[in-house]
Design an enzyme around this catalytic site. Structure first.
Site, PDB file in Angstrom:
ATOM      1  N   LYS A 163       0.853  -1.191   0.000  1.00 35.94           N
ATOM      2  CA  LYS A 163       0.000   0.000   0.000  1.00 35.94           C
ATOM      3  C   LYS A 163       0.894   1.248   0.000  1.00 35.94           C
ATOM      4  O   LYS A 163       1.917   1.282   0.705  1.00 35.94           O
ATOM      5  CB  LYS A 163      -0.882  -0.049   1.248  1.00 35.94           C
ATOM      6  CG  LYS A 163      -1.934   1.032   1.348  1.00 35.94           C
ATOM      7  CD  LYS A 163      -2.815   0.739   2.569  1.00 35.94           C
ATOM      8  CE  LYS A 163      -3.887   1.777   2.803  1.00 35.94           C
ATOM      9  NZ  LYS A 163      -4.725   1.464   3.970  1.00 35.94           N
TER      10      LYS A 163
ATOM     11  N   SER B 181      -9.635   1.551   3.114  1.00 37.14           N
ATOM     12  CA  SER B 181      -8.782   2.311   2.239  1.00 37.14           C
ATOM     13  C   SER B 181      -7.786   1.491   1.426  1.00 37.14           C
ATOM     14  O   SER B 181      -7.251   1.965   0.429  1.00 37.14           O
ATOM     15  CB  SER B 181      -8.029   3.363   3.046  1.00 37.14           C
ATOM     16  OG  SER B 181      -7.177   2.753   4.003  1.00 37.14           O
TER      17      SER B 181
ATOM     18  N   SER C 199      -9.611  -1.006   7.245  1.00 29.93           N
ATOM     19  CA  SER C 199      -9.111  -0.803   5.885  1.00 29.93           C
ATOM     20  C   SER C 199      -8.392  -1.973   5.246  1.00 29.93           C
ATOM     21  O   SER C 199      -8.096  -1.932   4.056  1.00 29.93           O
ATOM     22  CB  SER C 199      -8.192   0.412   5.842  1.00 29.93           C
ATOM     23  OG  SER C 199      -8.982   1.566   5.750  1.00 29.93           O
TER      24      SER C 199
HETATM   25  N1  GLN Z   1     -13.236   3.560   6.815  1.00 33.32           N
HETATM   26  C1  GLN Z   1     -12.404   3.901   7.928  1.00 33.32           C
HETATM   27  C2  GLN Z   1     -12.086   5.361   7.933  1.00 33.32           C
HETATM   28  O1  GLN Z   1     -12.272   6.008   6.930  1.00 33.32           O
HETATM   29  C3  GLN Z   1     -11.174   3.039   7.912  1.00 33.32           C
HETATM   30  C4  GLN Z   1      -9.883   3.695   7.658  1.00 33.32           C
HETATM   31  C5  GLN Z   1      -8.709   2.793   7.828  1.00 33.32           C
HETATM   32  O2  GLN Z   1      -8.827   1.711   8.391  1.00 33.32           O
HETATM   33  N2  GLN Z   1      -7.539   3.287   7.394  1.00 33.32           N
HETATM   34  O3  GLN Z   1     -11.674   5.878   8.938  1.00 33.32           O
END
Ligand code: GLN
Length: 489
Positions: A79, A154, A178
């Site tokens: 990532k 994400s 994410s």
């Molecule tokens: N959907 C969650 C957020 O936007 C998860 C983000 C993440 O785990 N990096 O905060």
């Protein structure tokens, strides 16, 4: 044989028996990337030459894939919020679009030392904030099962690339789901390890008390293999656990799950779609057939986990993202402008609106007048949530739930109803708030053929039990084998 379709453990045997070389595997992977990446947009950077070079060197020396070297010659992706010295690290943001670190994150170094071949950096929601992959500065990654659906976020690129066989495995990051949510949307395995199990040195932090790096893989066995390679104490990360004897996670895979106590918190089922609910119930029955004791249970504070998560993660994000302005991370020449002007201009232009929104909410929660009512209150409720989960995990070895209440959704659906869509993280955020490990594995398909993921959440350092239960389910079903998708038609 199409080598790119295989799992890490399957190609391991082929490379070790010299049936194929690392270069053969890499060429098959690069061919696949060439063929479908333009439809998916899962990568931000691809470095073909250096990958080919590494594979060639490995073929010349041919280290055997024995104990500890399961990843020699295995192509993978990271990532793009995890630092790599040979490739830019953009966090999918305009702010860092040209940024390069001059060091590798600990996880990347570990994989390099173990002979894994880094093919490229994977797309994400800008600064890892989001659930759909749509907020990247570069491009939108598509879901390989249906190109008009989001891959999740994400770590959307990390999930889509593995699901579409563009790499053998990937690393993602999980602050509130994410890794697990995109793994569920793309029909693969994704694990968020216990807080502190995997070093975060070199990760661009989002919310430091919640972030973890973890694997996305094609099956559970590969998840154990990658976890073996990335865990370990790291002095460079103050949250990394010390004096823990890391097990060989593969040793849990074939254990009998007879008598395993699995709880299903009803609160995590109630907002799920009918399809998802039915498949979780079916999975529960399947576990009973495998000898586990499955019971309904209650996670009473569940309704507070999303608001608490958003307050804490926004507050931490606001402070972590405060260091980004274009004097530190210079991307263009601003010479006639004053410091204040550069600060305002670069933050106005460099951050996506989703990122600005989090920063503003976070700063509001931290403001002297609000601190006690918001941030402090949230940390107190967080402690209560952790206690409740700890108590539940005394009664049960694992908690089973949907990973997400619905399958992958259409592009642009989030913006329409932002507040409501935050609720979609209800199953995943508790593990982050309590620092617990959790895994998402495929458990079926919706009526319209999209993958459904189920989550198993366990005790701190209980990754072994998670892998054991996940593997038992996977090996007695064939959801993980069903491959795709929009790309083959
Ligand atoms: N959907 C969650 C957020 O936007 C998860 C983000 C993440 O785990 N990096 O905060």
């Amino acid at each position: 044989m199409e080598l790119y379709k295989l799992t890490v453990h399957e190609v391991r045997d082929l490379i070790d028996s010299k049936a194929i070389s690392s270069s053969d595997l890499l060429k098959s992977i690069l061919g696949r990337i060439n063929e479908v990446e333009n439809k998916l947009n899962s990568f931000i950077t691809i470095d073909t030459d250096s990958a080919l070079d590494q594979a060639k060197k490995l073929d010349e020396t041919r280290p055997q894939g024995k104990q500890g070297l399961d990843l020699v010659g295995i192509p993978y992706g990271v990532k793009d919020n995890i630092s790599t010295k040979d490739m830019p690290t953009s966090c999918a943001s305009k702010m860092l679009r040209n940024y390069r670190t001059n060091y590798d994150a600990t996880v990347v170094k570990k994989l390099r030392d173990k002979g894994a071949i880094l093919v490229g950096k994977l797309n994400l929601d800008s600064f890892a904030i989001g659930s759909s992959g749509e907020t990247s500065y570069f491009t939108n990654t598509k879901n390989p099962w249906r190109l008009n659906k989001v891959p999740g976020g994400s770590s959307g690129g990390s999930a889509a690339a593995v699901a579409a066989d563009l790499i053998m495995f990937s690393l993602g990051t999980d602050t509130g789901g994410s890794i697990r949510q995109p793994a569920a949307f793309c029909g693969i395995v994704g694990m968020k390890p216990t807080y502190g199990l995997v070093s975060r040195y070199g990760l661009f932090p989002l919310a430091s008390s919640l972030d973890q790096i973890g694997p996305l893989t094609k099956d559970v066995r590969d998840c154990a293999i990658v976890l073996n390679a990335i865990t370990g104490h790291d002095q460079k990360d103050s949250s990394s656990i010390d004096k823990y004897s890391y097990p060989d996670y593969r040793s849990f895979l074939f254990k009998d799950i007879k008598g395993l106590r699995i709880g299903i918190p009803q609160e995590l089922l109630k907002d799920a779609s009918l399809d998802v609910k039915n498949h979780i119930k079916k999975a529960a029955k399947h576990y009973v057939e495998l000898g586990a004791k499955v019971e309904e249970t209650s996670f009473k504070l569940s309704k507070y986990s999303v608001p608490v998560y958003f307050l804490i993660s926004s507050a931490e994000a606001a402070s972590n993202l405060a260091r980004f302005y274009d004097i530190n991370y210079k991307s263009e020449d601003h010479s006639p402008l004053s410091f204040d002007e550069i600060y305002i201009k670069s933050r106005t232009e460099g951050f996506a609106s989703s990122v600005k929104r989090r920063i503003m909410i976070g700063n509001l929660a931290l403001e002297a007048n609000n601190y006690e009512d918001y941030y402090l209150q949230a940390t107190k409720i967080r402690a209560m949530i952790r206690k409740e989960l700890e108590k539940l995990l005394k009664d049960f070895d694992l908690l089973l739930s949907p990973t997400t209440p619905s399958v992958a959704f259409n592009f642009s659906s989030m913006e329409k109803d932002l507040l409501n869509t935050y609720k979609w993280d209800a199953s995943t955020v508790p593990a982050n708030l309590a620092g617990l490990p959790a895994i998402s594995i495929p458990c079926g398909f919706s009526n319209d053929g999209l993958p459904i993921g189920m989550q198993l959440m366990g005790r701190p350092y209980g990754e072994g039990t998670l892998l054991m239960a996940a593997h038992a389910f996977e090996q007695s079903t064939d959801y993980h084998k069903k491959r795709l998708h929009a790309l083959e038609v």
